[in-house]
Scaffold this active site. Structure first.
Site, mmCIF file in Angstrom:
data_model
loop_
_atom_site.group_PDB
_atom_site.id
_atom_site.type_symbol
_atom_site.label_atom_id
_atom_site.label_comp_id
_atom_site.label_asym_id
_atom_site.label_seq_id
_atom_site.Cartn_x
_atom_site.Cartn_y
_atom_site.Cartn_z
ATOM 1 N N TYR A 77 -1.466 -31.277 64.218
ATOM 2 C CA TYR A 77 -1.223 -31.511 65.641
ATOM 3 C C TYR A 77 -1.983 -30.482 66.476
ATOM 4 C CZ TYR A 77 2.680 -34.657 64.460
ATOM 5 O OH TYR A 77 3.453 -35.699 63.974
ATOM 6 N N GLU A 78 -2.427 -30.932 67.665
ATOM 7 C CA GLU A 78 -3.149 -30.116 68.632
ATOM 8 C C GLU A 78 -2.446 -28.787 68.902
ATOM 9 O OE1 GLU A 78 -5.433 -32.704 71.798
ATOM 10 O OE2 GLU A 78 -3.380 -32.248 72.378
ATOM 11 N N SER A 79 -1.136 -28.800 68.786
ATOM 12 C CA SER A 79 -0.359 -27.600 69.116
ATOM 13 C C SER A 79 -0.531 -26.499 68.070
ATOM 14 C CB SER A 79 1.124 -27.978 69.232
ATOM 15 O OG SER A 79 1.514 -28.731 68.098
ATOM 16 N N GLY A 80 -1.294 -26.773 67.015
ATOM 17 C CA GLY A 80 -1.587 -25.718 66.056
ATOM 18 C C GLY A 80 -0.834 -25.804 64.739
ATOM 19 N N GLY B 226 -7.513 -33.006 74.055
ATOM 20 C CA GLY B 226 -8.459 -32.626 73.007
ATOM 21 C C GLY B 226 -9.385 -33.739 72.557
#
Lengths: 273, 250, 273, 250
Positions: free
Chosen positions: D51-54, D131
């Protein structure tokens, strides 16, 4: 998902003559056991990449494995010279050694660019020094401010070797303590090998830990004490006395060769020497 | 009453005093490290020690042999990677003082830690730059710590690893450096400071019992000497006691 | 060493009309309490910087605090639109809003450049899209390979505000869970304020924690629950229902204004609303 | 015997099947997230969710409302910052598959998630790029998941937020992209794939009971239809059961 294999097998599969090899670990977690296995397998003509060559590369250079050294600080930390490195540079023994010399900031950013799949990195560095005459350093101009900055090319080793405290059975790696540039060195390389103190069923998250997912690592090998005389934070201690003794062991060519014969070439990977 | 201070001990104590009032100090190994740890003990308990290995706010009780010793990471406020250390902490000039050593120092406090002789045919190959070039460019001020001999204080560097004041006034500005550069060179004979106008190193302080002539003899160029030469305050019993205890622990 | 002060005092000292203000927290640790205090103090003409404006900037924009928005994703995560943001862009209510629009990769690298005191960052980005027409994006050529890459200017806010789980009495800050870009946003800014759930005598190192030394932070204020309806990993829970309710609360101008009057303007900093 | 699958359920199941054999998948919220979590349950238990959140290797048991939900960080193999996520993981093309949605899709699978109408005078302002541009450029292959309506499948994008196959053959190579671009567009009516030569989206599969004509009517350009049109295997009881259990938990 990384394969968990014996160290000799992993080195045979991943390290070839002529490779550009990075063995990282900034004063901590230096992969001595793996480097010694590279020696035992007689690899030659290597381009050795490491910010701080340390004793490990002093040994590889003294044994004639290296064609070229890419580095930023070639000393025995807190002790003095690396005598085998000096002998190679000053007298070409046992073989001439080509140097590609940077600053720490330059080397660190070169690994970051390599891990990011960028061809170069920019930094405020090298200005006014004699280093650019002996390293690939260019100038780039900021398209917004017109300011000039240093540019260094990305580092992308053929293979990177690092040591860590532990891995799980799927090859996920966890290291903690001084993190150095190991994660970037692994991500920047075409192939990677991680030696570990132990394999565990489950990685228990640790403060300050860096986790490298097993699917970006090619092989994990168990090598307890594999960082000696460097250390694995929380597992083994740095042997400062050995770093001092090395100044004596490595000073004379014959003493060095005899020591390596006895303690490295005739030792087995299992011994972790 | 403890034995008289050696010139090396005086050098270390003077270096420690230079950290009074500093917020943070960047240090390597050896005497600079000893001086910075001593400073926390005697003049600046809040001093933030920053090591190249990524330890910010380390609180060592002993002098580490290497900047990677476990105690540094174990006692630090934060431990960061090498890339972050150089990009987020050194490059923007967040560190107040940097202690640096060198094999050669010139009259503008430029430093050589790369090679004695020619680069391609070295008489003595030295370890190399490490972090010095960017540390000296970025930190707010630099203190050089070196033994005072003609081999160290030379007319002409064999290799310029690190820029001090370049070729004089305006050199650092032209190079776009963030930090102000060397403010002092502390040796076992005395203290040199850059002249406010010319930036040339000037002897401003000598340790007790040292003759200015001896300092000139130990310097490879015609040394400028300040009209009023300060004499170093001898180490106090507290300073010397703390230093010797620290070294004994090492 | 950061001062530990009351939130109203900290905001009054650090945030001025016209400032470029970054309130970061990537879907986690969003500094709502501090943002609401900025609102109560009637700050105007702000350039609001944030990768994901989220409900917090929807509120500030709807209340007319913002002159400009610098961002990369302006939605209500998993719910849909930010109605106040849309109303400002589509109808100029309550005031026209200038946009500086990037991708996440661009914004993240802009913060990294800002924290590194570099004027720009390079990345593989924006190619072939219509974004460069609405954002500062340039092309730089690699001096070693000739390859062309995107360049974006550094972000250096006048003030950055973030929320964290805890700080010690010297203002050293520790946050854990999804780390986002908070550390870079703080290091890139001229001034910084960190609100925390609690102040502790000693920071106990946590897995995955980011520590921000107190000497690079201007002020720390205690604001328990200060991330609501976002959350502080391990301390509070994200209120997903509130994010859904916001879609209703914020849809009509008058409903929004009435809600803000009652729950934010008439509330006190202590209430943490 | 469970109730018949809705078109939305079929779309999600088909998307989950597309992840069979994939090593890693990059996902946002909504249907793509549901499909990827379903894939771990029914076709690919080893699938690494990113996920983009890391969060790398998250193992959610429920469908998160936001990519920042605590469960993602709590179950991840590694949690990294946003800068590292984009620079070390997405940019070098380490992720096999990316699931993306969009408000508008054109015949070359280029995407608009920025604005409907003119940028400076928008009819509908959408959230923006997030993103997507770099994810679509870097990941090995892209799967687009969108509702099949004429408003979504348009002749001309109002804004090109994300490049699919650009203006056709060679476009991605000219832009220097690492990844291969869209391999499928999965809708509630069927599946479109880029033609191997022209790169133009072609209807290759329809869900049971859907007429090709209906797909053309829901597409804003003259849609190419493959000579042998596959019909979607209906969701198995296992797939449907797992999906409904997952949604019920949400």
């Amino acid at each position: 998902m990384a394969d968990i294999v014996e160290l000799p097998e992993a080195v045979a599969a991943l390290v070839a003559d002529g490779d550009r090899v990075a063995m990282e670990g900034f004063t901590h977690l230096i992969p001595f056991a793996a480097g010694h296995e590279v020696l035992r397998q007689g690899r030659r003509d290597l381009e050795l990449i490491r910010m701080t060559p340390d004793l490990l590369y002093d040994q590889l250079i003294g044994m004639g494995c290296a064609r070229k050294l890419v580095f930023s600080y070639g000393g025995n930390p807190g002790v003095g010279s690396l005598h085998r490195f000096r002998d190679a540079v000053e007298h070409g023994w046992p073989a001439p050694l080509e140097l590609e010399e940077h600053s720490h900031a330059g080397m660190a950013n070169r690994y970051a660019a390599g891990a990011s799949d960028l061809p170069f990195a920019i930094l405020r560095g090298y200005a006014g020094t004699d280093l650019p005459a002996h390293a690939q350093v260019a100038v780039v101009t900021c398209p917004f401010t017109g300011e000039e900055l240093a540019a260094v090319p990305a580092l992308n080793p053929d293979v990177t070797i690092v040591h860590a405290q532990e891995a799980d059975r799927r090859g996920n790696v966890q290291l903690w303590g001084i993190p150095g540039v190991q994660k970037e060195a692994v991500l920047a390389a075409s192939r990677s090998l991680v030696t570990v103190e132990r394999v565990v069923d489950e990685l228990v998250p640790r403060p300050g830990a860096v986790v490298i997912p097993g699917w970006v690592v090619d092989a994990v090998s168990v090598a307890p004490g594999g960082a000696f005389p460097s250390y694995a934070h929380g597992v083994t201690e740095r042997d400062n006395d050995f770093y001092k003794q090395w100044d004596v062991i490595s000073r004379k060519r014959e003493d060095f060769t005899a020591w390596m014969e006895e303690h490295v070439l005739r030792a087995s990977a299992k011994a972790g020497a | 009453m403890s034995a008289a201070a050696t010139s090396g001990e005086i050098q270390t104590v003077v270096a420690a005093r230079a950290l009074a009032g500093a917020g943070s100090c960047f240090i390597g190994v050896g005497r600079p490290s000893t001086a910075a740890i001593l400073a926390r003990a005697v003049v600046n308990p809040e001093l933030v020690l920053v090591y190249e290995s990524g330890t910010i706010g380390a609180k060592p009780q002993r002098v580490p042999l290497s900047i990677g010793d476990g105690e540094l990471a174990a006692t630090a406020d934060a431990v960061v990677g090498v890339i972050e250390m150089f990009n987020y902490w050194i490059q923007p000039g967040r560190i107040d003082v940097a202690f640096l050593g060198a094999a050669q120092v010139d009259r503008y406090a430029n430093l050589n830690s790369t090679v004695i002789g020619q680069y391609d045919a070295p008489r003595t190959r030295l370890p190399g730059a490490g972090g010095a070039p960017e540390i000296a460019a970025g930190c707010d001020r630099v203190v050089v710590i070196a033994p005072h001999t003609p081999r160290t204080f030379v007319e002409q560097l064999d290799f310029r690893t690190t820029v001090g004041h370049g070729d004089g006034p305006g050199a650092r500005e032209r190079l776009g450096f963030r930090g102000g550069g060397p403010v002092a060179v502390i040796t076992d004979l005395g203290v040199l400071e850059p002249d406010p106008e010319t930036r040339e190193l000037t002897l401003v302080q000598i340790h007790a019992g040292v003759e200015p002539g001896a300092v000139q003899d130990a310097t490879g160029w015609r040394l400028r000497i300040a009209p009023e030469l300060r004499v170093t305050e001898p180490p106090t019993d507290t300073e010397l006691g703390a230093l010797r205890e620290l070294v004994a622990r090492g």
